[in-house]
Design an enzyme around this catalytic site. Structure first.
Site, PDB file in Angstrom:
ATOM      1  N   HIS A  38      45.142 171.271 -10.193  1.00 14.70           N
ATOM      2  CA  HIS A  38      46.151 171.181  -9.135  1.00 14.70           C
ATOM      3  C   HIS A  38      45.960 169.916  -8.300  1.00 14.70           C
ATOM      4  O   HIS A  38      46.934 169.316  -7.838  1.00 14.70           O
ATOM      5  CB  HIS A  38      46.075 172.414  -8.230  1.00 14.70           C
ATOM      6  N   SER A 189      43.275 179.192 -13.898  1.00 14.65           N
ATOM      7  CA  SER A 189      42.899 180.203 -12.916  1.00 14.65           C
ATOM      8  C   SER A 189      42.296 181.434 -13.580  1.00 14.65           C
ATOM      9  O   SER A 189      41.549 182.183 -12.949  1.00 14.65           O
ATOM     10  CB  SER A 189      44.134 180.613 -12.094  1.00 14.65           C
TER      11      SER A 189
END
Length: 288
Positions: A38, A189
């Site tokens: 990210h 994730s």
């Protein structure tokens, strides 16, 4: 950093920003649990805009079952600290009620038909419809100049480009390369849910993709379907022997995810596989 939780408040803020002619807005949609991948998106966003908006919303409409939705990592407080450190301008973290006031099961859906039921769409019921729906809502609310996505979810990236084209969104879609761990595993994730043994095996996916890409380049088998199907079958067996349950292993045109042919200039090798209960996705692009 401005933190906004209501769609109505976001609309007012965006309206005021748009009055300033020099405002160039970048949007990075996420589901939180932010990692180095990210951060790469954020770096691009800061470089290409002067107002950077991150959205964090765990979208129930894109999960195949409620257990996956419940188990998705929820780390909003940690994410906020990271975004402040990264000097993000606005965080939009709406509630479920704000995004789906009548319930997501009763919501109007957006279906990019060409991509919702191929490859990963075959095994992930309604996933891409859920993604297209929430991205459309974010685009409508924010109307960004650019939006940035990672290349790890390659089918999603191609689908969103098609969505923008078909729905006449005046939004430029940018992408960031896959960020990997030291052993080649693509950052995700979901990696935190891997057991120690599963974590040791997980990089095998990337190793297989590398081997497969070298094999294709070496043999110049870009447009002979029977040949690359045979090669894929061998590597599918390898992955199964390592303990993976392979859902997708395919070579496609990197531009549109159609089968490659003599006119294809770049291919992408896509892999989606489960190890235990954790689903991993990865890909690698090759020039033809």
């Amino acid at each position: 950093m401005l933190i906004i939780k209501k769609s109505s408040e976001l609309t007012c803020v965006i309206k005021n920003l748009k009055k300033k002619n020099k405002s160039k807005i970048a949007l990075i949609p996420t589901m939180g649990n932010l990692h180095r991948g990210h951060l790469e998106l954020i770096k691009i966003g800061k470089l290409k805009s002067n107002i950077l908006i991150i959205s964090i919303f765990i979208n129930p409409a894109q999960f195949s079952n409620s257990k996956d939705f419940r188990n998705y990592p929820k780390t909003l407080n940690e994410d906020i600290k990271k975004l402040i450190e990264y000097k993000v301008d606005i965080l939009f973290c709406p509630t479920l009620k704000s995004m789906y006031p009548f319930g997501y099961k009763n919501h109007t859906l957006v279906n990019v038909v060409q991509y919702s039921s191929i490859l990963d769409g075959k095994t992930m019921s309604n996933h891409f419809i859920g993604v297209a729906t929430i991205i459309s809502k974010l685009f409508n609310l924010i109307n960004p100049d650019i939006a940035i996505f990672g290349q790890k979810d390659f089918q999603q990236l191609i689908m969103i480009r098609q969505l923008v084209l078909h729905m006449n969104y005046n939004i430029k879609i940018l992408s960031a390369p896959i960020i990997r761990c030291f052993d080649g595993l693509a950052l995700s994730s979901r990696n935190r849910h891997l057991s120690l043994e599963e974590r040791k095996k997980a990089p095998k996916i990337y190793n297989i993709l590398l081997e497969l890409s070298k094999k294709i380049k070496l043999n110049k088998l870009y447009n002979l379907k029977k040949d690359y199907d045979a090669i894929l079958k061998n590597y599918l067996i390898k992955l199964n022997n390592y303990g993976f349950k392979v859902e997708v292993l395919s070579i496609r045109n990197a531009k549109n995810l159609m089968p490659i042919d003599e006119n294809s200039k770049q291919a992408v090798i896509l892999c989606s596989a489960k190890i235990g209960s954790i689903r991993l996705v990865d890909n690698i692009k090759i020039k033809l």
